[in-house]
Design an enzyme around this catalytic site. Structure first.
Site, PDB file in Angstrom:
ATOM      1  N   HIS A 173      -6.354   8.323   9.550  1.00 18.37           N
ATOM      2  CA  HIS A 173      -6.441   8.268  11.005  1.00 18.37           C
ATOM      3  C   HIS A 173      -7.086   9.543  11.548  1.00 18.37           C
ATOM      4  O   HIS A 173      -6.950  10.618  10.962  1.00 18.37           O
ATOM      5  CB  HIS A 173      -5.042   8.208  11.632  1.00 18.37           C
ATOM      6  CG  HIS A 173      -4.322   6.904  11.454  1.00 18.37           C
ATOM      7  ND1 HIS A 173      -4.886   5.792  10.896  1.00 18.37           N
ATOM      8  CD2 HIS A 173      -3.054   6.545  11.803  1.00 18.37           C
ATOM      9  CE1 HIS A 173      -4.000   4.806  10.897  1.00 18.37           C
ATOM     10  NE2 HIS A 173      -2.889   5.232  11.437  1.00 18.37           N
ATOM     11  N   CYS A 175       3.030   6.649  11.530  1.00 20.90           N
ATOM     12  CA  CYS A 175       1.934   7.473  11.022  1.00 20.90           C
ATOM     13  C   CYS A 175       1.239   8.282  12.121  1.00 20.90           C
ATOM     14  O   CYS A 175       0.973   9.476  11.953  1.00 20.90           O
ATOM     15  CB  CYS A 175       0.917   6.593  10.302  1.00 20.90           C
ATOM     16  SG  CYS A 175       0.463   5.108  11.217  1.00 20.90           S
ATOM     17  N   SER A 196      -5.557   0.922   6.886  1.00 21.17           N
ATOM     18  CA  SER A 196      -4.372   1.009   6.033  1.00 21.17           C
ATOM     19  C   SER A 196      -3.067   0.889   6.802  1.00 21.17           C
ATOM     20  O   SER A 196      -2.064   0.447   6.243  1.00 21.17           O
ATOM     21  CB  SER A 196      -4.396   2.327   5.251  1.00 21.17           C
ATOM     22  OG  SER A 196      -4.464   3.413   6.156  1.00 21.17           O
ATOM     23  N   GLY A 197      -3.076   1.270   8.074  1.00 27.19           N
ATOM     24  CA  GLY A 197      -1.862   1.157   8.870  1.00 27.19           C
ATOM     25  C   GLY A 197      -1.364  -0.274   8.973  1.00 27.19           C
ATOM     26  O   GLY A 197      -0.184  -0.517   9.236  1.00 27.19           O
ATOM     27  N   ALA A 214       0.839  -1.207   0.000  1.00 22.65           N
ATOM     28  CA  ALA A 214       0.000   0.000   0.000  1.00 22.65           C
ATOM     29  C   ALA A 214       0.870   1.252   0.000  1.00 22.65           C
ATOM     30  O   ALA A 214       0.626   2.195  -0.761  1.00 22.65           O
ATOM     31  CB  ALA A 214      -0.928   0.004   1.219  1.00 22.65           C
ATOM     32  N   VAL A 215       1.904   1.273   0.841  1.00 24.65           N
ATOM     33  CA  VAL A 215       2.773   2.448   0.900  1.00 24.65           C
ATOM     34  C   VAL A 215       3.674   2.504  -0.328  1.00 24.65           C
ATOM     35  O   VAL A 215       3.907   3.576  -0.899  1.00 24.65           O
ATOM     36  CB  VAL A 215       3.589   2.460   2.209  1.00 24.65           C
ATOM     37  CG1 VAL A 215       4.590   3.609   2.217  1.00 24.65           C
ATOM     38  CG2 VAL A 215       2.650   2.571   3.415  1.00 24.65           C
ATOM     39  N   ARG A 245      14.116   3.844  13.830  1.00 25.15           N
ATOM     40  CA  ARG A 245      13.618   5.133  14.324  1.00 25.15           C
ATOM     41  C   ARG A 245      14.284   5.577  15.611  1.00 25.15           C
ATOM     42  O   ARG A 245      14.619   6.751  15.779  1.00 25.15           O
ATOM     43  CB  ARG A 245      12.099   5.065  14.545  1.00 25.15           C
ATOM     44  CG  ARG A 245      11.307   5.060  13.257  1.00 25.15           C
ATOM     45  CD  ARG A 245       9.810   4.970  13.550  1.00 25.15           C
ATOM     46  NE  ARG A 245       9.064   4.719  12.322  1.00 25.15           N
ATOM     47  CZ  ARG A 245       7.938   4.023  12.268  1.00 25.15           C
ATOM     48  NH1 ARG A 245       7.410   3.517  13.372  1.00 25.15           N
ATOM     49  NH2 ARG A 245       7.323   3.842  11.123  1.00 25.15           N
ATOM     50  N   ARG A 283       8.219 -13.315  -4.827  1.00 23.26           N
ATOM     51  CA  ARG A 283       6.850 -13.641  -5.244  1.00 23.26           C
ATOM     52  C   ARG A 283       6.337 -12.702  -6.338  1.00 23.26           C
ATOM     53  O   ARG A 283       5.604 -13.105  -7.233  1.00 23.26           O
ATOM     54  CB  ARG A 283       5.929 -13.554  -4.017  1.00 23.26           C
ATOM     55  CG  ARG A 283       4.655 -14.341  -4.099  1.00 23.26           C
ATOM     56  CD  ARG A 283       3.874 -14.289  -2.791  1.00 23.26           C
ATOM     57  NE  ARG A 283       3.584 -12.923  -2.367  1.00 23.26           N
ATOM     58  CZ  ARG A 283       4.016 -12.357  -1.238  1.00 23.26           C
ATOM     59  NH1 ARG A 283       4.758 -13.044  -0.390  1.00 23.26           N
ATOM     60  NH2 ARG A 283       3.718 -11.116  -0.930  1.00 23.26           N
ATOM     61  N   GLN A 301      -3.372   8.280   6.331  1.00 26.88           N
ATOM     62  CA  GLN A 301      -2.318   7.451   6.920  1.00 26.88           C
ATOM     63  C   GLN A 301      -1.291   7.030   5.887  1.00 26.88           C
ATOM     64  O   GLN A 301      -0.089   6.955   6.179  1.00 26.88           O
ATOM     65  CB  GLN A 301      -2.973   6.218   7.572  1.00 26.88           C
ATOM     66  CG  GLN A 301      -2.030   5.317   8.340  1.00 26.88           C
ATOM     67  CD  GLN A 301      -1.320   4.319   7.455  1.00 26.88           C
ATOM     68  OE1 GLN A 301      -1.848   3.863   6.459  1.00 26.88           O
ATOM     69  NE2 GLN A 301      -0.079   3.987   7.827  1.00 26.88           N
ATOM     70  N   ARG A 358      -8.106   0.811  16.787  1.00 23.42           N
ATOM     71  CA  ARG A 358      -8.412   0.669  15.356  1.00 23.42           C
ATOM     72  C   ARG A 358      -9.912   0.762  15.138  1.00 23.42           C
ATOM     73  O   ARG A 358     -10.680   0.083  15.812  1.00 23.42           O
ATOM     74  CB  ARG A 358      -7.950  -0.697  14.846  1.00 23.42           C
ATOM     75  CG  ARG A 358      -6.508  -0.724  14.496  1.00 23.42           C
ATOM     76  CD  ARG A 358      -6.214  -1.747  13.410  1.00 23.42           C
ATOM     77  NE  ARG A 358      -4.795  -2.011  13.355  1.00 23.42           N
ATOM     78  CZ  ARG A 358      -3.909  -1.239  12.717  1.00 23.42           C
ATOM     79  NH1 ARG A 358      -4.311  -0.157  12.069  1.00 23.42           N
ATOM     80  NH2 ARG A 358      -2.637  -1.540  12.723  1.00 23.42           N
TER      81      ARG A 358
END
Lengths: 373, 373
Positions: free
Chosen positions: B281, B168, B198-199, B49-50, B135, B75, B356, B274
């Site tokens: 978000h 996010c 989506s997160g 997705a990202v 991070r 894959r 997000q 969630r």
């Protein structure tokens, strides 16, 4: 009391298709509670989501009654349905509806309560009102039976009165906060809500379901009850904003907490948000205490509190959810943890879920009525 | 730079059927940014997705590049798709993938980042990593360009490095909180999140959609990504719980805020939940300040802040929602009000929404890469 199998299927009852939600606790076989020595009841707004739930709760709890008047607006008058093996005809609500009524459960909106609540009380009925009309009126008891039963002192059958049922968010919040408040005295609460459609009535639940179907089919969602898309979205509560920037729903939490706890110094800062969930609210609550209270003691206190169930398993990530409490009586509490932004044990964070229609409305009202028996 | 009409439809892109959500800002005609003097790029995890959003954002922002390596697991290797009028073949990600790469955008999970991020950096690439792997590593810049651009000092193309993209929830929170922090110094933040599917990736979004269809059809919902029903429900964030009772998602908000603000004294107490929303978000944030800051001044400050849009109309009950910010770059902030549980102007409550996938992930990473140009 006669035992009988009944088929309790009031019409207009909103039902989503079966989900993995916990099944209703309603037994397949329950006892009828029609008995000559029970009080005479009236259900005002019997066709609504809460009105329908009044009947379910009365049945589930074997609430004794000698008669029930099923009252609604003229639009629904004349419709028939079966409750506990008897057929009832819905009657149009008028000032005469309360002759001979001992207990009237009102859930037909604030204007109906304001108009007819005092009429019913003047005729000798104890009105248990689910609207916000009388909650903040001085002298009107605002009652959560597990929290402030003493507010019912002096209220009894045969002596007309109005008793107010608190707002759903307040009930769910205070069911969890009060046992801790009694021990450590809450001085400030931060409450963020995740509120279900049911708080806006059966039509709002239907709109959420309809919108969801429409969005999945690529159609423009129907927005009648709410001004914007609700499916796969969330929004700040739709009640009116006050000049202080808080909406009415939020101010209910502030003001009702003060009245119920008899504490005008308690500080509450709520944010009320509607989420696309059907019938149970969630609330994230941060409590600040006057006296220290560690999280293990808090968990123990909550485990022993009436009307609460603790779901708090960190190992399996098992905590309260709206589905776990849907159609259930108990309020669920979990995520019980020391507030790591505060020094010592003066702050706790908890996460609470409760069925909005049941303990948030109908069950609490029937429990108030039970205090009259 | 050559202008051209392109048909940017990367495969695997998750799309819900059209809703009343604000349309994407993506123009129908945009300029290609392929140019000899641009950096060579690599997208790690291009099928996610990202990863897909990296491409959209690069396109939308005319990010210059001389080449792009589209990298994914074995894959997906060999699959073809068109981006900005050129056909690309997805290559299997290996340590050799980074030869000659100037900037590598990583979003393939923490273990891939831990294994290959340092390899790419050793080969001279600037890695912008969307995972949590680096991070909190001392010396690794953790950057929101609008918030702490100074953390990028010394990072430049041609000199291998790892730069971390914050979580996010942290990005969305600090986009709104930082402009106020600069003026009045935030000492404590209470953050309650309403987090989208989506997160947890494209598969989680698909599961939410599938489950919703199943529930509406009366079927048992499929639970593969999450252990419980997500449709018409909400639950405490599925990340692991720490011994202090906070989950990993919550501790990211605590620890990343401290690093980004270079302030180890800032107190943060988050609750991460969630909700059944697709890709944006929401966060309810209570700020406590060292210096007084009234709500009108705060609204003015937020109105002038980069990357923010204020939606705060009390008269029409118009505030940020996930749908209003879906596919948008800006973070929306509203419900700006004095915290009525605090004395004076030392507390503010705000409600924030942000996409997000976009500012919460891909956009922020591309903005970091833009700082290298």
């Amino acid at each position: 009391m006669q035992a009988a199998t009944i088929h309790h299927q009031p019409r207009l009852r909103h039902r989503l298709p079966p989900t993995t939600a916990a099944p209703s606790r309603r037994p397949t076989s329950i006892r009828m509670s029609l008995r000559d020595d029970g009080p005479s009841l009236a259900i005002v707004g019997v066709t609504g989501a809460v009105g329908q739930e009044f009947l379910s709760v009365l049945s589930d709890r074997d609430f004794p009654y000698s008669s029930i008047r099923m009252l609604a607006s003229r639009r629904s008058a004349g419709r028939r349905f079966t409750f506990e093996e008897r057929e009832y005809v819905i009657e149009e609500l008028t000032p005469d509806s309360f002759d001979g009524v001992d207990v009237a459960l009102f859930s037909a909106g604030g204007s109906v309560s304001r108009e007819l609540g005092p009429v019913a009380a003047a005729k000798g009925a104890v009105v248990v009102d689910n609207s916000s009309a009388f909650r903040m009126v001085p002298g009107v008891p605002l009652v959560i039976p597990e929290v402030n039963p003493e507010a019912m002192d002096g209220v009894r059958i045969g002596k007309g009165a109005i008793v107010a049922n608190p707002n759903c968010s307040t009930i769910i919040c205070l069911m969890a906060a009060t046992p801790l408040h009694r021990v450590a005295k809450v001085t400030r609460m931060v409450v963020d809500t995740y509120q279900a459609a049911s708080g806006a009535g059966a039509a709002a639940m239907e709109e959420l379901e309809l919108q969801t179907r429409e969005v999945l089919e690529g159609k423009k969602p129907t927005c009648k009850i709410f001004s914007q898309q609700y499916a796969f979205n969330l929004f700040s509560h739709n009640s009116a904003l006050q000049s202080n920037g808080y909406n009415e729903e939020e101010m209910k939490l502030v003001n009702e907490t003060r009245k119920i706890w008899s504490d005008n110094d308690i500080k509450v800062t709520p944010t009320c948000i509607r989420v696309p969930v059907m019938r149970a609210h969630a609330e994230s609550i941060k409590l600040q205490f006057e006296k220290p209270l560690d999280e293990n003691t808090a968990r123990e206190i909550l485990s022993n509190a009436a009307g609460l169930v603790v779901i708090d398993d960190r190992a399996t990530n098992s905590f309260p959810t709206p589905l776990k409490v849907s159609n259930k009586d108990d309020i669920a509490v979990g995520r019980i943890r020391r507030d790591l932004s505060m020094d010592g044990d003066y702050g706790l964070s908890i996460f609470v879920c409760g069925d909005q229609i049941r303990k948030g409305a109908a069950l609490n009202a029937v429990q108030i009525a039970e205090m009259l028996l």
